[in-house]
Design an enzyme around this catalytic site. Structure first.
Site, mmCIF file in Angstrom:
data_model
loop_
_atom_site.group_PDB
_atom_site.id
_atom_site.type_symbol
_atom_site.label_atom_id
_atom_site.label_comp_id
_atom_site.label_asym_id
_atom_site.label_seq_id
_atom_site.Cartn_x
_atom_site.Cartn_y
_atom_site.Cartn_z
ATOM 1 C CE LYS A 213 43.944 -69.421 25.406
ATOM 2 N NZ LYS A 213 42.793 -69.480 24.743
ATOM 3 C CE LYS B 93 45.322 -73.145 19.166
ATOM 4 N NZ LYS B 93 44.426 -73.718 20.181
ATOM 5 C CE LYS C 243 36.630 -72.166 20.353
ATOM 6 N NZ LYS C 243 37.252 -72.348 21.677
HETATM 7 N N1 AQP Z 1 44.206 -75.072 15.252
HETATM 8 C C1 AQP Z 1 43.759 -76.208 15.732
HETATM 9 N N2 AQP Z 1 44.051 -77.363 15.107
HETATM 10 C C2 AQP Z 1 43.583 -78.549 15.588
HETATM 11 N N3 AQP Z 1 42.823 -78.655 16.707
HETATM 12 C C3 AQP Z 1 42.510 -77.521 17.354
HETATM 13 N N4 AQP Z 1 41.773 -77.270 18.453
HETATM 14 C C4 AQP Z 1 41.762 -75.944 18.708
HETATM 15 N N5 AQP Z 1 42.467 -75.296 17.756
HETATM 16 C C5 AQP Z 1 42.949 -76.256 16.905
HETATM 17 C C6 AQP Z 1 41.107 -78.288 19.245
HETATM 18 O O1 AQP Z 1 39.741 -77.925 19.359
HETATM 19 C C7 AQP Z 1 39.250 -78.429 20.614
HETATM 20 C C8 AQP Z 1 38.450 -77.373 21.297
HETATM 21 O O2 AQP Z 1 39.275 -76.408 21.823
HETATM 22 P P1 AQP Z 1 38.796 -75.447 22.973
HETATM 23 O O3 AQP Z 1 37.792 -74.549 22.484
HETATM 24 O O4 AQP Z 1 38.391 -76.216 24.165
HETATM 25 O O5 AQP Z 1 40.108 -74.667 23.332
HETATM 26 P P2 AQP Z 1 41.446 -74.430 22.583
HETATM 27 O O6 AQP Z 1 42.222 -75.673 22.488
HETATM 28 O O7 AQP Z 1 42.139 -73.337 23.290
HETATM 29 O O8 AQP Z 1 40.944 -73.967 21.144
HETATM 30 P P3 AQP Z 1 41.010 -72.536 20.527
HETATM 31 O O9 AQP Z 1 40.205 -72.513 19.273
HETATM 32 O O10 AQP Z 1 42.430 -72.119 20.421
HETATM 33 O O11 AQP Z 1 40.218 -71.673 21.593
HETATM 34 P P4 AQP Z 1 40.610 -70.359 22.330
HETATM 35 O O12 AQP Z 1 41.240 -69.493 21.284
HETATM 36 O O13 AQP Z 1 39.311 -69.865 22.832
HETATM 37 O O14 AQP Z 1 41.545 -70.711 23.432
HETATM 38 C C9 AQP Z 1 40.452 -78.923 21.406
HETATM 39 O O15 AQP Z 1 40.495 -80.333 21.340
HETATM 40 C C10 AQP Z 1 41.603 -78.318 20.675
HETATM 41 O O16 AQP Z 1 42.777 -79.079 20.812
#
Ligand code: AQP
Length: 335
Positions: free
Chosen positions: A114, A198, A201
């Site tokens: 990030k 990956k 969001k």
């Molecule tokens: N692509 C993915 N495949 C499987 N699991 C995923 N998770 C996120 N992306 C995938 C899991 O979703 C949970 C919530 O995640 P979070 O919102 O706390 O943060 P993150 O891991 O950083 O998820 P994002 O979607 O990638 O969010 P942003 O882009 O906002 O940083 C976690 O258990 C994560 O592992």
């Protein structure tokens, strides 16, 4: 009667949830609510670690509560709450920043990914210290297990290091050692437009959003990037697109990737395979969207959050008191 073990997890309300969030985390949470004492929260303080529009954040927060219930969480069994409603998270964070080190925090993949995209001068301290608050989240509830997708396991590992360090320092079991649990299939769902990345969001290219119109979901899957071959085979290195679609299909069918591969043995048309994947996703997400709409319309969100905050605060404050006493803060009767 033997006490139930505890499970804790959460999701950041930083955007529309993706199919990755659903398969890697959301859908897993329900599996813990019968056998564990389960705490599932909305990580709204974590959402502030990168700039975010206040209205967007507020709406996403309500959405996630509705998604939790739509995914089968029962507020009677699972304590559903907002991180910002339980002040003990911030208080324990303030204590724990002294027990994790700059070197280890700077090695975290999420921070590196990030912050790489940002101007050095504008990287917030919260982004850097993200795993400290996450450790506070986990440790306040003495969580034995933390169901997460693969990308979050590194932070849980760091939390384990912290537990070891802290308990050693004070020569007692102040914190319970947590363990990350990832789904057997689908711990890392990849982007449909670049299956080497990956699905995330905050980087929405190639995402399937849980709120997408079902026709859009179908279109996105039908145009997912694959390869020039014609074999439906799990080979993430040489066939990342097909492997990702097989994983999605297997996860939603509750079968292994090998079983999914077998189902498509002899199928040489990617179009036929993609249609089967799209049908499977729509079969799952269609009813899920319906339930989500009903919950939002029911007006029950605030009630669920108030009760959740009450139950979570009780447990969290007990742990916080214990930690304060341990480190030598003077805890007196008025507290
Ligand atoms: N692509 C993915 N495949 C499987 N699991 C995923 N998770 C996120 N992306 C995938 C899991 O979703 C949970 C919530 O995640 P979070 O919102 O706390 O943060 P993150 O891991 O950083 O998820 P994002 O979607 O990638 O969010 P942003 O882009 O906002 O940083 C976690 O258990 C994560 O592992």
């Amino acid at each position: 009667m033997e006490e139930k073990k505890r499970a804790l997890s959460g999701i950041k309300p930083t955007g529309n949830l993706t199919l990755g969030n659903y398969i890697g985390a959301l859908r897993e949470f329900k599996k813990f609510q019968d056998d564990y004492e389960s705490f599932i929260f909305i990580a709204d303080l974590h959402a502030l670690t990168l700039p975010i529009d206040p209205i967007f954040l507020k709406n996403n927060t309500k959405d996630i509560v509705a998604f939790y219930i739509a995914a089968g969480l029962d507020p009677e069994k699972t304590t559903i709450f907002l991180q910002s409603d339980v002040s003990a998270h911030s208080e324990l964070n303030t204590i724990l920043v002294n027990y994790l080190y700059m070197g280890e925090l700077s090695r975290m993949t999420q921070f590196k990914d990030k912050s790489q995209k940002m101007n050095n001068e504008a990287i917030g301290l919260g982004l850097f210290a993200y795993p400290v608050l996450m450790a506070a989240d986990i440790l306040l509830y003495n969580a034995d297990v933390v169901p997460v997708g693969e990308d979050q396991t590194q932070h849980v590992e760091l939390c384990r290091d912290l537990v070891h360090r802290f308990n050693q320092r004070y020569q007692k079991e102040v914190f319970v050692m947590p363990k990350a649990i990832t789904p057997k299939v689908g711990a890392r769902i990849m982007s449909l437009s670049d299956p080497t990345r990956k699905m995330s969001k905050s980087d929405p290219k190639g995402d399937i959003f849980l709120k997408d119109d079902l026709n859009i979901i179908r279109k996105k899957i039908m145009s997912a990037v694959t390869d020039t071959g014609n074999e439906i085979k799990y080979d993430p290195e040489n066939k990342p697109g097909i492997s990702n679609l097989l994983t999605i299909y297997a996860a939603l069918s509750n079968i292994t990737v090998e079983q999914a591969e077998k189902q498509f043995e002899g199928c040489t048309q990617y179009g036929v395979f993609k249609k089967a994947v799209a049908d499977k996703v729509i079969e799952e997400i269609g009813p899920f969207q319906q339930r989500y709409k009903e919950i939002l319309a029911s007006g029950k969100i605030d009630e669920i959050l108030s009760e959740g905050a009450r139950r979570a605060s009780y447990i969290a404050n007990k742990t916080l008191r214990k930690v304060k006493k341990t480190v030598g803060l003077y805890v007196h009767d008025s507290k």
